[in-house]
Design a protein around this motif. Structure first.
Motif, PDB file in Angstrom:
ATOM      1  N   ASP A  33       0.843  -1.194   0.000  1.00 37.56           N
ATOM      2  CA  ASP A  33       0.000   0.000   0.000  1.00 37.56           C
ATOM      3  C   ASP A  33       0.878   1.244   0.000  1.00 37.56           C
ATOM      4  OD1 ASP A  33       0.966   0.266   2.580  1.00 37.56           O
ATOM      5  OD2 ASP A  33      -0.893  -0.387   3.545  1.00 37.56           O
ATOM      6  N   ASN A  34       0.272   2.402   0.212  1.00 39.23           N
ATOM      7  CA  ASN A  34       1.032   3.656   0.166  1.00 39.23           C
ATOM      8  C   ASN A  34       2.025   3.793   1.311  1.00 39.23           C
ATOM      9  OD1 ASN A  34      -0.329   4.463  -2.151  1.00 39.23           O
ATOM     10  ND2 ASN A  34      -1.985   5.443  -0.981  1.00 39.23           N
ATOM     11  N   GLU A  35       1.859   3.010   2.366  1.00 37.25           N
ATOM     12  CA  GLU A  35       2.789   3.037   3.505  1.00 37.25           C
ATOM     13  C   GLU A  35       3.809   1.895   3.436  1.00 37.25           C
ATOM     14  OE1 GLU A  35      -0.636   3.529   4.095  1.00 37.25           O
ATOM     15  OE2 GLU A  35      -0.123   5.672   4.028  1.00 37.25           O
ATOM     16  N   GLU A  36       3.906   1.250   2.287  1.00 38.39           N
ATOM     17  CA  GLU A  36       4.857   0.151   2.038  1.00 38.39           C
ATOM     18  C   GLU A  36       4.524  -1.109   2.820  1.00 38.39           C
ATOM     19  OE1 GLU A  36       7.123   0.365  -0.317  1.00 38.39           O
ATOM     20  OE2 GLU A  36       6.477   2.425  -0.716  1.00 38.39           O
ATOM     21  N   ARG A  37       3.313  -1.235   3.320  1.00 37.53           N
ATOM     22  CA  ARG A  37       2.911  -2.447   4.014  1.00 37.53           C
ATOM     23  C   ARG A  37       2.480  -3.509   3.011  1.00 37.53           C
ATOM     24  NH1 ARG A  37      -1.139   0.410   8.211  1.00 37.53           N
ATOM     25  NH2 ARG A  37      -1.728   1.285   6.183  1.00 37.53           N
ATOM     26  N   LEU A  38       2.882  -4.754   3.256  1.00 32.76           N
ATOM     27  CA  LEU A  38       2.572  -5.846   2.341  1.00 32.76           C
ATOM     28  C   LEU A  38       1.072  -6.113   2.336  1.00 32.76           C
ATOM     29  CD1 LEU A  38       3.653  -8.185   0.530  1.00 32.76           C
ATOM     30  CD2 LEU A  38       3.731  -9.583   2.603  1.00 32.76           C
ATOM     31  N   ARG A  39       0.513  -6.152   1.121  1.00 27.86           N
ATOM     32  CA  ARG A  39      -0.922  -6.394   0.995  1.00 27.86           C
ATOM     33  C   ARG A  39      -1.248  -7.675   0.241  1.00 27.86           C
ATOM     34  NH1 ARG A  39      -2.877  -4.152   5.146  1.00 27.86           N
ATOM     35  NH2 ARG A  39      -3.001  -1.877   5.158  1.00 27.86           N
ATOM     36  N   GLY A  40      -0.377  -8.084  -0.664  1.00 27.29           N
ATOM     37  CA  GLY A  40      -0.683  -9.286  -1.425  1.00 27.29           C
ATOM     38  C   GLY A  40       0.405  -9.642  -2.410  1.00 27.29           C
ATOM     39  N   VAL A  41       0.073 -10.621  -3.255  1.00 39.61           N
ATOM     40  CA  VAL A  41       0.978 -11.086  -4.307  1.00 39.61           C
ATOM     41  C   VAL A  41       0.212 -11.070  -5.620  1.00 39.61           C
ATOM     42  CG1 VAL A  41       2.304 -13.044  -5.169  1.00 39.61           C
ATOM     43  CG2 VAL A  41       2.305 -12.529  -2.734  1.00 39.61           C
ATOM     44  N   LEU A  42       0.890 -10.645  -6.684  1.00 36.02           N
ATOM     45  CA  LEU A  42       0.252 -10.576  -7.998  1.00 36.02           C
ATOM     46  C   LEU A  42       0.746 -11.738  -8.859  1.00 36.02           C
ATOM     47  CD1 LEU A  42      -1.567  -9.053  -9.970  1.00 36.02           C
ATOM     48  CD2 LEU A  42       0.433  -7.719 -10.664  1.00 36.02           C
ATOM     49  N   PRO A  43      -0.090 -12.744  -9.104  1.00 39.52           N
ATOM     50  CA  PRO A  43       0.326 -13.894  -9.927  1.00 39.52           C
ATOM     51  C   PRO A  43       0.449 -13.505 -11.393  1.00 39.52           C
ATOM     52  CG  PRO A  43      -1.582 -14.407  -8.547  1.00 39.52           C
ATOM     53  CD  PRO A  43      -1.425 -12.927  -8.554  1.00 39.52           C
ATOM     54  N   ILE A  65       8.668  -9.024   6.415  1.00 37.28           N
ATOM     55  CA  ILE A  65       8.093  -7.757   6.845  1.00 37.28           C
ATOM     56  C   ILE A  65       8.689  -7.337   8.185  1.00 37.28           C
ATOM     57  CG2 ILE A  65       5.935  -8.085   5.595  1.00 37.28           C
ATOM     58  CD1 ILE A  65       4.657  -9.082   8.176  1.00 37.28           C
ATOM     59  N   ASP A  66       8.576  -6.042   8.492  1.00 32.24           N
ATOM     60  CA  ASP A  66       9.045  -5.561   9.789  1.00 32.24           C
ATOM     61  C   ASP A  66       7.919  -5.644  10.810  1.00 32.24           C
ATOM     62  OD1 ASP A  66       7.376  -3.426   9.255  1.00 32.24           O
ATOM     63  OD2 ASP A  66       8.984  -1.991   8.879  1.00 32.24           O
ATOM     64  N   SER A  67       8.131  -5.062  11.966  1.00 37.12           N
ATOM     65  CA  SER A  67       7.174  -5.202  13.070  1.00 37.12           C
ATOM     66  C   SER A  67       5.816  -4.568  12.788  1.00 37.12           C
ATOM     67  CB  SER A  67       7.756  -4.606  14.354  1.00 37.12           C
ATOM     68  OG  SER A  67       8.091  -3.243  14.165  1.00 37.12           O
ATOM     69  N   ILE A  68       5.745  -3.645  11.837  1.00 36.76           N
ATOM     70  CA  ILE A  68       4.461  -2.997  11.520  1.00 36.76           C
ATOM     71  C   ILE A  68       3.950  -3.406  10.143  1.00 36.76           C
ATOM     72  CG2 ILE A  68       4.864  -1.031  13.031  1.00 36.76           C
ATOM     73  CD1 ILE A  68       5.672   0.615  10.616  1.00 36.76           C
ATOM     74  N   GLY A  69       4.517  -4.473   9.592  1.00 37.54           N
ATOM     75  CA  GLY A  69       3.983  -5.031   8.360  1.00 37.54           C
ATOM     76  C   GLY A  69       4.539  -4.475   7.075  1.00 37.54           C
ATOM     77  N   ARG A  70       5.551  -3.638   7.130  1.00 43.51           N
ATOM     78  CA  ARG A  70       6.133  -3.093   5.905  1.00 43.51           C
ATOM     79  C   ARG A  70       7.041  -4.117   5.237  1.00 43.51           C
ATOM     80  NH1 ARG A  70       8.545   2.409   8.315  1.00 43.51           N
ATOM     81  NH2 ARG A  70       9.383   0.778   9.692  1.00 43.51           N
ATOM     82  N   LEU A  71       6.959  -4.218   3.919  1.00 43.19           N
ATOM     83  CA  LEU A  71       7.787  -5.144   3.157  1.00 43.19           C
ATOM     84  C   LEU A  71       9.228  -4.645   3.130  1.00 43.19           C
ATOM     85  CD1 LEU A  71       7.911  -7.637   1.267  1.00 43.19           C
ATOM     86  CD2 LEU A  71       7.468  -6.068  -0.635  1.00 43.19           C
ATOM     87  N   VAL A  72      10.156  -5.468   3.609  1.00 43.21           N
ATOM     88  CA  VAL A  72      11.565  -5.047   3.673  1.00 43.21           C
ATOM     89  C   VAL A  72      12.486  -5.958   2.864  1.00 43.21           C
ATOM     90  CG1 VAL A  72      11.366  -3.863   5.874  1.00 43.21           C
ATOM     91  CG2 VAL A  72      11.861  -6.321   5.841  1.00 43.21           C
ATOM     92  N   GLY A  73      12.007  -7.119   2.422  1.00 44.01           N
ATOM     93  CA  GLY A  73      12.867  -8.012   1.653  1.00 44.01           C
ATOM     94  C   GLY A  73      12.171  -9.317   1.339  1.00 44.01           C
TER      95      GLY A  73
END
Length: 455
Positions: free
Chosen positions: A176-186, A234-242
């Protein structure tokens, strides 16, 4: 593993000795980086350096990663830091971190300062902050990331741009706009929904992910459970980091299995067949000395029962049987528990249930073993001999003790955050041998004091 014939190795050495750069480069051009790394193991350091300098930077980087730790360390010690920096420019961040961590602190700083890609250097520094035994220490930052609010054309355009600097693409992650992981696009969705208004309408939500502090063994279990080839971190707040890829997990699983096997075999440190005599002796000697101490303690126990041996010499015949059976049962029990802890089928919270199960299994095994030995002794020594009864009762007690002890020890080590593989090796064997002898001597002595040599 590629096998090189003595004739081929001699040819390579001759080419190196006469400094024939063209011939050496021709030979190397037909080899995979992993095969070149295998070739280096059969050459001395100067010969390996000669060949290494002929490789292009990308191949040299791949070869450096394929070398085993000792050979890589020797090569790194003889490479200028600016050359190492150029190799790292061609590595993914997770591999670069592993390599840099093998350098001295001063060399690490110099290599990082000479990296051409400042963004890559920053990613490497960030990754080096994570514990190497966690998902954060295993992950890389190279991945395809799109925003959930993009349209499919926007998404494809950005994917092409990001893919230019990547070697392999496994998944497309949606944030999302806050870099939190939301899904995967097949890939299938990209082909079947080319004009979708927003990615979030076709993405697969709630993908399997791990946090940066997740232990590696748990990461490996998730890869196996969900049949993944890559996993977002993800990090502690759900942001995708790697992301972690399956090849990195397999490397860690293999190294962990090797460590556990060596620990279970009584090796205190990681050793290879080509390590020096001193290194191998240093790894083997500690448990050998502990074994000697255990043997001396056993002899002290047996020494206190000299009178019993003099009265009934047949008692001595069954000492190996008691010690061997206790050791084998203990190792079996501990191996089952260690395997369960490793693959996640046994949780520490269910330890009491496993111990109760092992008591039941121990009772069944003990009854069968004691009965068989009792029948054998009846036929050879006689049913009224003290040794006949004492050996069977001792075996019964030793098997039950070894079953429970072999289960309890790895569970305790796991709770104390100590590698439970320690419990499958000499520790269990030595302890069960000592306790087994104590049980056997105590029971036999009591029978001798009560009934003499015959009941």
């Amino acid at each position: 593993m590629k096998e090189y014939s003595p004739e081929y190795l001699e040819l390579i050495r001759e080419i190196i000795d006469r400094g024939d750069v063209e011939a050496a480069a021709k030979e190397l051009s037909s080899l995979h980086p992993a095969d070149i790394a295998e070739l280096y193991q059969d050459l001395d350091l100067d010969q390996a350096e000669f060949l290494y300098k002929l490789l292009d930077e990308e191949t040299a980087a791949d070869v450096l990663l394929e070398l085993d730790e000792d050979d890589r360390r020797k090569l790194l010690d003889n490479l200028p830091n600016e050359v190492i920096a150029k190799q790292i420019d061609h590595m993914e961040t997770d591999d670069a971190v592993d390599l840099i961590q093998e350098l001295d602190k001063e060399d690490q700083e110099e290599v990082l300062s000479q990296l051409d890609d400042v963004e890559q250097a920053g990613d490497i520094i960030d990754l080096m902050k994570y514990d190497e035994d966690t998902a954060g220490g295993l992950m890389g930052t190279e991945m395809i990331v799109v925003n959930e609010n993009w349209s499919m054309p926007e998404c494809i355009k950005e994917m092409r741009k990001q893919a230019e600097d990547m070697n392999d693409i496994y998944y497309v992650f949606v944030v999302d706009n806050e870099e939190r992981l939301r899904g995967v696009l097949p890939l299938k969705k990209m082909l079947t929904h080319p004009s979708v208004s927003k990615i979030k309408h076709v993405m697969e939500v709630d993908p399997v992910a791990v946090k940066t502090d997740t232990p590696i063994d748990e990461v490996a279990q998730d890869f196996e459970k969900y049949d993944l080839v890559a996993m977002p971190v993800i990090d502690s707040i759900g942001r995708l980091v790697g992301q972690i890829t399956v090849d990195d997990v397999m490397d860690e699983v293999r190294e962990s299995a090797e460590r556990d096997y060596q620990l279970a075999s009584g090796l205190s440190t990681d050793v290879e067949t080509d390590d020096s005599w001193f290194a191998q002796t240093k790894a083997r000697l500690p448990w050998l000395l502990i074994g000697i101490a255990g043997g001396i303690f056993n002899s002290l126990i047996l020494g206190n029962f000299e009178q019993g041996f003099a009265t009934n010499p047949a008692m001595a015949l069954f000492i190996p049987l008691i010690g061997g059976t206790g050791g084998n049962v203990g190792i079996q029990s501990s191996a089952i528990v260690v395997q369960g802890l490793a693959n996640g089928s046994l949780e520490i919270a269910r330890a009491s249930r496993q111990i109760l199960k092992e008591v039941g299994v121990g009772l069944l095994n003990a009854s069968i073993i004691a009965l068989l030995v009792f029948v054998y002794n009846c036929l050879t020594l006689g049913a009224t001999q003290v040794t006949t009864v004492a050996v069977s009762l001792s075996l019964f007690a030793v098997v039950i003790f070894a079953s429970v002890f072999g289960t309890f020890v790895p569970l305790t080590l796991e709770r104390l955050k100590i590698d439970p593989a320690l419990a499958t090796g000499p520790f269990i064997s030595i302890t069960n041998d000592i306790i087994g002898m104590a049980i056997y001597m105590t029971i036999s002595s009591w029978f001798l004091s009560q009934f003499g040599t015959a009941i």
